[in-house]
Design a protein around this motif. Structure first.
Motif, mmCIF file in Angstrom:
data_model
loop_
_atom_site.group_PDB
_atom_site.id
_atom_site.type_symbol
_atom_site.label_atom_id
_atom_site.label_comp_id
_atom_site.label_asym_id
_atom_site.label_seq_id
_atom_site.Cartn_x
_atom_site.Cartn_y
_atom_site.Cartn_z
ATOM 1 N N GLU A 7 -6.811 -8.428 17.983
ATOM 2 C CA GLU A 7 -7.077 -7.859 16.668
ATOM 3 C C GLU A 7 -8.221 -6.860 16.730
ATOM 4 O O GLU A 7 -8.294 -5.951 15.910
ATOM 5 N N ALA A 15 -3.309 1.558 7.398
ATOM 6 C CA ALA A 15 -2.003 1.511 6.734
ATOM 7 C C ALA A 15 -0.895 1.349 7.766
ATOM 8 O O ALA A 15 -1.027 1.780 8.902
ATOM 9 N N VAL A 16 0.175 0.714 7.317
ATOM 10 C CA VAL A 16 1.406 0.642 8.108
ATOM 11 C C VAL A 16 2.407 1.554 7.416
ATOM 12 O O VAL A 16 2.598 1.470 6.199
ATOM 13 N N THR A 54 1.234 2.665 12.677
ATOM 14 C CA THR A 54 0.023 2.510 11.866
ATOM 15 C C THR A 54 -0.717 3.836 11.776
ATOM 16 O O THR A 54 -0.607 4.693 12.649
ATOM 17 N N ARG A 98 7.846 -8.859 8.510
ATOM 18 C CA ARG A 98 7.251 -9.337 7.259
ATOM 19 C C ARG A 98 5.819 -9.822 7.453
ATOM 20 O O ARG A 98 5.100 -10.038 6.494
ATOM 21 N N THR A 99 5.416 -10.016 8.703
ATOM 22 C CA THR A 99 4.067 -10.510 8.993
ATOM 23 C C THR A 99 3.112 -9.393 9.409
ATOM 24 O O THR A 99 1.957 -9.665 9.713
ATOM 25 N N ILE A 100 3.582 -8.161 9.421
ATOM 26 C CA ILE A 100 2.772 -7.033 9.890
ATOM 27 C C ILE A 100 1.923 -6.481 8.748
ATOM 28 O O ILE A 100 2.423 -6.189 7.671
ATOM 29 N N GLU A 101 0.638 -6.368 9.023
ATOM 30 C CA GLU A 101 -0.332 -5.787 8.094
ATOM 31 C C GLU A 101 -1.331 -4.978 8.908
ATOM 32 O O GLU A 101 -1.509 -5.238 10.097
ATOM 33 N N PRO A 102 -2.003 -4.016 8.268
ATOM 34 C CA PRO A 102 -3.059 -3.316 8.999
ATOM 35 C C PRO A 102 -4.109 -4.316 9.490
ATOM 36 O O PRO A 102 -4.414 -5.289 8.811
ATOM 37 N N LYS A 103 -4.597 -4.088 10.676
ATOM 38 C CA LYS A 103 -5.669 -4.879 11.294
ATOM 39 C C LYS A 103 -5.242 -6.279 11.733
ATOM 40 O O LYS A 103 -6.065 -7.045 12.194
ATOM 41 N N LYS A 104 -3.962 -6.629 11.561
ATOM 42 C CA LYS A 104 -3.489 -7.951 11.963
ATOM 43 C C LYS A 104 -2.242 -7.803 12.825
ATOM 44 O O LYS A 104 -1.294 -7.123 12.439
ATOM 45 N N GLY A 106 1.273 -8.685 14.311
ATOM 46 C CA GLY A 106 2.433 -9.368 13.751
ATOM 47 C C GLY A 106 2.598 -10.733 14.406
ATOM 48 O O GLY A 106 2.078 -10.995 15.488
#
Length: 122
Positions: A7, A15-16, A54, A98-104, A106
């Motif tokens: 991370e 942003a994604v 991203t 569905r689990t992908i976010e900025p800074k995290k 997947g």
């Protein structure tokens, strides 16, 4: 790189951007690529297709290139060959979109790893 991203490598993402809707995809492959730009669609030089990336990135201290996460699918992945090699299971770098976010990074889920049959309710 595989789905086992640190991370700390993703700390500068803000942003994604999805080029395709991830809603109907069981998984996407994720990788950390080095590109000359920190924004906009990165160059894609693999088989298959780029489905997302991203925005914003951190420059690699050695090369000066931007480390950016990309999301892609190869021609033999489950979305185009549902009865193929990954009808059950998934490649090592595959994560549930569905689990992908900025800074995290997947995550792997039953849906991403076993296919649509694994999430069917008995």
């Amino acid at each position: 790189m595989s789905s086992l991203l640190n991370e700390s490598d993703l700390a500068h993402e803000n942003a994604v951007v999805w080029l395709e809707s991830p809603d109907n995809l069981d998984y996407v492959r994720q990788a950390l690529d080095k590109t000359p730009r920190r924004r906009g669609k990165p160059r894609y030089e693999r088989d298959g297709r780029l489905v997302g990336y991203t925005e914003h990135a951190e420059a690699d201290p050695d090369s000066g290139l931007q480390k950016r996460r990309v999301f892609f699918l190869l021609p033999h992945d489950r979305d185009t060959e549902p009865d193929g090699s990954y009808s059950v299971g998934a490649p090592g770098e595959a994560v549930d979109p569905r689990t992908i976010e900025p800074k995290k990074a997947g995550a792997k889920t039953p849906r991403s790893q076993r296919g649509a049959a694994a999430v069917a309710v008995p």
